[in-house]
Motif scaffolding. Structure first.
Motif, PDB file in Angstrom:
ATOM      1  N   ALA A   1      17.682   6.806   6.255  1.00 33.67           N
ATOM      2  CA  ALA A   1      17.579   8.204   5.828  1.00 33.67           C
ATOM      3  C   ALA A   1      18.772   8.600   4.958  1.00 33.67           C
ATOM      4  N   LEU A   2      19.954   8.112   5.293  1.00 34.31           N
ATOM      5  CA  LEU A   2      21.146   8.427   4.493  1.00 34.31           C
ATOM      6  C   LEU A   2      21.039   7.847   3.091  1.00 34.31           C
ATOM      7  N   VAL A   3      20.527   6.628   2.985  1.00 31.77           N
ATOM      8  CA  VAL A   3      20.334   6.021   1.660  1.00 31.77           C
ATOM      9  C   VAL A   3      19.305   6.797   0.862  1.00 31.77           C
ATOM     10  N   ALA A   4      18.198   7.191   1.517  1.00 31.70           N
ATOM     11  CA  ALA A   4      17.177   7.974   0.830  1.00 31.70           C
ATOM     12  C   ALA A   4      17.720   9.324   0.382  1.00 31.70           C
ATOM     13  N   TRP A   5      18.587   9.924   1.192  1.00 37.79           N
ATOM     14  CA  TRP A   5      19.160  11.234   0.858  1.00 37.79           C
ATOM     15  C   TRP A   5      20.174  11.154  -0.272  1.00 37.79           C
ATOM     16  N   ALA A   6      21.071  10.171  -0.193  1.00 38.96           N
ATOM     17  CA  ALA A   6      22.176  10.102  -1.159  1.00 38.96           C
ATOM     18  C   ALA A   6      21.862   9.219  -2.354  1.00 38.96           C
ATOM     19  N   GLY A   7      20.830   8.399  -2.248  1.00 42.06           N
ATOM     20  CA  GLY A   7      20.541   7.487  -3.342  1.00 42.06           C
ATOM     21  C   GLY A   7      21.531   6.343  -3.441  1.00 42.06           C
TER      22      GLY A   7
END
Length: 448
Positions: free
Chosen positions: A393-399
Motif C-alpha cells: 500500500a505504501l508503494v502504491a501511495w507514494a509511487g
C-alpha cells in the motif's frame, strides 16, 4: 550399561529434535506456501477483476487473515498445551494446518465460482492460522524443555531452523512450478505444491507420535499439581513486562521476516520486472544461508546472552532498510541475492535464532505454552500479518519504495526499545516459577 544409556539418550535427543524441527518445517512449508502464492499467482486467480496492484493488495490482505486468528489459536491451543501436555497439541496443530493447505489445492478459482473463490480461500487461511497460532510455540517449548541448561539457545534454534526449511521448501516448490508454461502454471501448476503438503504432513504426524511428553511438564507442572485453569490470562496478569517484551520483540523479527521475502519478492517481480525464476532463486539462496546463521546466532546467545544478539538483529534491520532497496533496484541477480541474504541470514536470523529460548525462558512452566503462544501470536497480528499489505500500500501511495524503508526503520527501532527494557534470561532455570517460592531441581534429565 553406561554405553547403552548414552545411546538411549542420544536416540531420545534425536527424536526430540526431529519431532520439533521436521514437524515445524513441514507445517511452516504450508503456511509460507500461501505467502509465496499470494505474491505470485493469487492476485490474478482469485481477484481477476482488479488491476494488478489492487489484486496483489487483496491477496496480501487474505495473507494477513491468517495472522488475525493466530492469537486465537495461540490462546486455545496454548491453554491446552499447559493443561494436557505439549505433545497432543503439536499433533493437533499439524493436522489443522495440513488440512487447510491441502484444501487450498482443490479450490476452484474466481473464473469458476466467482466471489465464492476468495471467500473459501479466506476460510482455509483461517484454518491454517488457528493451527499456526500454537505450532511454533509448541515446537520451541518441546525443544527447550528437553535441552541441557547451558544449551537451550542451540537446542531451541532447531524450531526456527525448521521454519527456514519450510520457507525454503515453499520457495523451491514454486520455483519448480514456475518453470511450467504460464498457461499450465495458472490453470493447474500452482496447485501442486499445496497438494504435496498432504504427504509431508503425514511424515510430520508419524515423527511427533513417536516422542514422549517433556520432563519439565510432567515433573514441574503435573507432578507438582500446578496445572492452571486459564494459564493465558495468568501469564498476562502475572508477567506483564515479559508479555510486552515478547510483543515488542516480534515487531521487527516477524514484520521484517515477512516483509522482505513476501513483499520483497512481489516487489522485485511485479514492480522491477525481474523474472520469477531469478527472484525465487535469489530468495532460496538466502534461505539456505539462513539455515546456518540461525544456529550460529542461537549458539552465540548461549554464551553472551539473548538480549545482545537480539538487539544486534533489530539494529541491523534499521541499517539495512534503505540499502535493501538500493541493492534490488540494480535488477542484477548477485545484488538481489545479497539483499535477501542480508535481510534473512543476518537481520532475521539474529533475532529468530535466540528468540526461541528467550521467549520460553520468560514464562514459568505452568503457563509457558499459553504465555508464549498468546504473546507471540499477538505480536504476529501487529507485525507479520499487515507487513506485506502495508508495504504494498505504501508503494502504491507514494509511487516508490522510500516509505517502506521508513517502515522498516520504525519496526527495528521499536524492537530494539523492547529488548532494551527486557530481562536477560539465558542463565535462569526454566523449571522455577519466579512468582512463587516453589522450585524444583535445576537439572532436568532427558527421557530415554
Amino acid at each position: 550399561m553406561t554405553e547403552m544409556t548414552a545411546d538411549g539418550a542420544g536416540r531420545s535427543r534425536l527424536r526430540v529434535i526431529l519431532a520439533a524441527s521436521v514437524g515445524s518445517a513441514l507445517e511452516w512449508y504450508d503456511f509460507f506456501l500461501y505467502g509465496t502464492a499470494a505474491a505470485l499467482v493469487f492476485g490474478e486467480l482469485f481477484f481477476p477483476k482488479s488491476d494488478p496492484i489492487v489484486g496483489t493488495l487483496l491477496a496480501f490482505l487474505t495473507f494477513g487473515v491468517g495472522f488475525v486468528v493466530r492469537p486465537v489459536g495461540g490462546i486455545l491451543f496454548g491453554i491446552m498445551g499447559d493443561r494436557f501436555g505439549r505433545k497432543p497439541v503439536l499433533v493437533a496443530t499439524l493436522l489443522m494446518i495440513g488440512i487447510g493447505t491441502t484444501a487450498i489445492g482443490f479450490l476452484p478459482t474466481y473464473a469458476h465460482i466467482g466471489y465464492w473463490a476468495p471467500a473459501l480461500l479466506v476460510a482455509m487461511r483461517v484454518v491454517q492460522g488457528l493451527g499456526a497460532g500454537a505450532e511454533y510455540g509448541g515446537a520451541v517449548i518441546f525443544l527447550v524443555e528437553n535441552a541441557p541448561a547451558r544449551h537451550r539457545g542451540f537446542w531451541g534454534s532447531f524450531a526456527p531452523l525448521g521454519v527456514s526449511v519450510g520457507n525454503l521448501l515453499a520457495a523451491g516448490a514454486f520455483a519448480l512450478v514456475t518453470l511450467l508454461p504460464r498457461d499450465d502454471l495458472m490453470s493447474w501448476g500452482w496447485r501442486l505444491p499445496f497438494l504435496a503438503s498432504f504427504l509431508l504432513i503425514l511424515v510430520g504426524i508419524f515423527v511427533r507420535l513417536k516422542v514422549a511428553e517433556t520432563p519439565v511438564f510432567t515433573e514441574s507442572v503435573v507432578a507438582r499439581g500446578k496445572v492452571e485453569r486459564n494459564p493465558a490470562m495468568q501469564a498476562l496478569r502475572r508477567h506483564p513486562r515479559n508479555f510486552m517484551v515478547v510483543l515488542g520483540a516480534r515487531l521487527a523479527e516477524n514484520g521484517l521476516g515477512y516483509l522482505f521475502p513476501v513483499f520483497g519478492l512481489s516487489y522485485v517481480i511485479t514492480t522491477l520486472g525481474v523474472p520469477r525464476a531469478e527472484a525465487l532463486s535469489a530468495l532460496m539462496l538466502a534461505f539456505v544461508v539462513e539455515l546456518f546463521t540461525i544456529v550460529g546466532f542461537a549458539a552465540l546467545s548461549d554464551r553472551i546472552g539473548r538480549r545482545p544478539v537480539y538487539m544486534f538483529g533489530a539494529l541491523a534491520g534499521v541499517a539495512l532498510a534503505f540499502p535493501f532497496f538500493w541493492l534490488v533496484g540494480t535488477k542484477e541477480w548477485i545484488w538481489i541475492a545479497l539483499a535477501f541474504i542480508l535481510a534473512r541470514a543476518v537481520v532475521t536470523a539474529a533475532m529468530f535464532g535466540p528468540q526461541a529460548a528467550y521467549f520460553a525462558e520468560l514464562f514459568p512452566p505452568q503457563r509457558r505454552f499459553a504465555g508464549f503462544a498468546f504473546a507471540r501470536e499477538l505480536g504476529s497480528l501487529l507485525a507479520g500479518g499487515p507487513a506485506p499489505f502495508v508495504a504494498a500500500a505504501l508503494v502504491a501511495w507514494a509511487g516508490g519504495w522510500w516509505p517502506v524503508a521508513c517502515y522498516v526503520v520504525l519496526l527495528g527501532a521499536l524492537t530494539a526499545l523492547a529488548i532494551g527494557f527486557g530481562p536477560e534470561t539465558y542463565e535462569e532455570s526454566i523449571t522455577v516459577d519466579n512468582t512463587s517460592d516453589a522450585a524444583v531441581p535445576r537439572a532436568v534429565p532427558l527421557q530415554a
